[in-house]
Design a protein around this motif. Structure first.
Motif, PDB file in Angstrom:
ATOM      1  N   VAL A 125      -4.874   3.116   8.865  1.00 28.57           N
ATOM      2  CA  VAL A 125      -3.598   2.387   8.896  1.00 28.57           C
ATOM      3  C   VAL A 125      -3.521   1.432   7.705  1.00 28.57           C
ATOM      4  N   ALA A 126      -4.615   0.723   7.456  1.00 29.97           N
ATOM      5  CA  ALA A 126      -4.628  -0.219   6.335  1.00 29.97           C
ATOM      6  C   ALA A 126      -4.354   0.506   5.019  1.00 29.97           C
ATOM      7  N   GLN A 127      -4.949   1.686   4.889  1.00 27.94           N
ATOM      8  CA  GLN A 127      -4.733   2.443   3.646  1.00 27.94           C
ATOM      9  C   GLN A 127      -3.298   2.950   3.523  1.00 27.94           C
ATOM     10  N   ASP A 128      -2.767   3.446   4.644  1.00 26.13           N
ATOM     11  CA  ASP A 128      -1.371   3.911   4.633  1.00 26.13           C
ATOM     12  C   ASP A 128      -0.459   2.798   4.125  1.00 26.13           C
ATOM     13  N   LEU A 129      -0.698   1.599   4.655  1.00 27.48           N
ATOM     14  CA  LEU A 129       0.150   0.469   4.273  1.00 27.48           C
ATOM     15  C   LEU A 129      -0.059   0.092   2.812  1.00 27.48           C
ATOM     16  N   GLU A 130      -1.311   0.042   2.424  1.00 29.86           N
ATOM     17  CA  GLU A 130      -1.617  -0.365   1.051  1.00 29.86           C
ATOM     18  C   GLU A 130      -0.969   0.590   0.033  1.00 29.86           C
ATOM     19  N   VAL A 131      -1.125   1.884   0.296  1.00 29.09           N
ATOM     20  CA  VAL A 131      -0.589   2.871  -0.648  1.00 29.09           C
ATOM     21  C   VAL A 131       0.937   2.820  -0.702  1.00 29.09           C
TER      22      VAL A 131
END
Ligand SMILES: Nc1ncnc2c1ncn2[C@@H]1O[C@H](COP(=O)(O)OP(=O)(O)OP(=O)(O)O)[C@@H](O)[C@H]1O
Ligand SMILES: [Mg+2]
Length: 390
Positions: A125-131
């Motif tokens: 989830v953190a990566q989805d948001l970051e990207v």
């Protein structure tokens, strides 16, 4: 009783029992099946989607509703923003810490990793948001990755919170017009392909799409070479049947008395299109009518068309070709006219009349009753065409 020209759900939502039951049952089940709803303008697609959302949410399922028409301009930037915002807001109650998508956008590039860590999200989830955030902030130009992460956010949040979710995309065919970058490059068809591949692998998220351009929707979901071929169950939303029409009257106009067969005439002129019933009902309420006969109904319809007709149909007509308009006017003037007669009456050659009838049927503006005979799917539109010189 309050009439509405917006989509309705809850108490004011009438009928549609079978389709709602099917949608709720399938979407809440373990089966990995999505839906594609089609139907003419204003037949009640959005209302069905919103009512389904309401019921599914009571069962603890997260439902993200997006209308492609609400994305203005229709760019990847805006799409990613709206998708992420809607997703985060729908998952809000299930997240460890409350936050808004805007907060992420406002957090500096360097601080975002720490910010996300503090939210105690899963690493996916953190990566989805970051990207996706970095794309929206123009720190990255990997457009495909941004969209992919935006969709994956729903799946990954579902996994993280141990819930099921549904993504509803209303006015789905318009996705094909999406652009990106400073040169407004088209990316719509790629997105649709991507969506298909992603949903093939999603285990917690199901997809429901809807649209009123039957032909375009079919090209996306129903044809053998269409991206979503055999992935979504196709359901066409019909007009209200007579029981639903009765239910509508009972709920919205409980006091109104009909004389002779005026009730049947109201059903006919409305074509069972809920929007027409809302418009006519509103006018009956406005005129404070307690009873209605044929003559008064004609007056009501006339008044509705005068007030709302242009707004309702003018723009729509501008998307049709001059020959299509002539053919429609011919049919509106003399319902059930054969193609050869339309050709004579409107001075359009017979081949063009047939070609127009064909495209108009594809657009679901008319429907075939039998060979060579057509009728309007919306009699109010026919009435308006007949009364107006274009
Ligand atoms: N089940 C229903 N009961 C009562 N009114 C309804 C129902 N469904 C739709 N309506 C009314 O009909 C109108 C059109 O509804 P809705 O926006 O859901 O249709 P739509 O097919 O999504 O339309 P569009 O083609 O403009 O997207 C609205 O005025 C709404 O209030
Ligand atoms: Mg709609």
């Amino acid at each position: 009783m309050s009439f509405s020209l917006y989509s309705v759900s809850g108490r004011d939502f009438i009928g549609r029992h079978k389709i709602i039951e099917e949608l709720v049952k399938e979407l809440a089940s373990k089966n990995r099946i999505g839906f594609s709803l089609s139907g003419i303008r204003r037949i009640g697609k959005t209302s069905i989607l919103k009512e389904t959302k309401r019921i599914l949410e009571k069962k603890g399922i997260t439902v993200i509703y997006i209308s492609v028409w609400s994305i203005v301009p229709l760019t990847v930037d805006e799409f990613t923003k709206i998708m992420n915002r809607a997703t985060i807001s729908e998952f809000q109650k299930k997240l460890p810490k409350k936050f808004k998508f805007e907060q992420l956008l406002a957090t500096g590039a360097k601080a975002i990793t720490t910010f996300l860590q503090n939210l105690k999200l899963s690493s996916n989830v953190a990566q989805d948001l970051e990207v996706s955030v970095s794309y929206v902030r123009k720190e990255s130009d990997d457009v495909e990755d941004a969209i992919k992460r935006s969709f994956s956010l729903i799946e990954d949040l579902s996994e993280m919170t141990g819930t099921k979710s549904i993504l509803i995309i209303d006015e789905f065919p318009s996705l094909a017009d999406m652009t990106y970058g400073t040169k407004n490059q088209k990316i719509g068809t790629q997105i649709i392909q991507l969506l298909r591949t992603l949903f093939e692998d999603f285990k917690h998220t199901k997809l429901v799409v809807s649209g009123s351009f039957r032909d375009t929707l079919q090209n996306l979901v129903a044809k053998e070479r269409a991206p979503f071929y055999k992935q979504l169950l196709l359901r066409q939303i019909p007009p209200f049947n007579e029981d639903e029409f009765e239910e509508f009257l009972k709920h919205y106009l409980p006091e109104l008395k009909f004389q002779d067969n005026t009730k049947a005439q109201l059903y006919k002129i409305s074509s069972g299109v809920p929007y027409n019933l809302q418009l006519i009902g509103k006018e009956i309420q406005h005129m404070e009518l307690k009873k209605i006969d044929k003559k008064i109904l004609d007056k009501v319809v006339c008044s509705v068309l005068k007030k709302e007709g242009d707004y309702s149909f003018k723009e729509f007509v501008s998307s049709l070709s001059p020959s299509e308009i002539k053919v429609l006017k011919g049919l509106a003037k003399s319902p059930g006219l054969a193609p050869i007669e339309i050709s004579r009456q409107e001075f359009v050659d017979e081949n063009s009349v047939n070609a127009c009838l064909n495209t108009l049927e594809k657009k679901a503006i008319i429907e075939k009753i039998k060979r060579g005979r057509y009728r309007f799917t919306d009699n109010m539109f026919a009435c308006w065409l007949d009364q107006n010189s274009l």
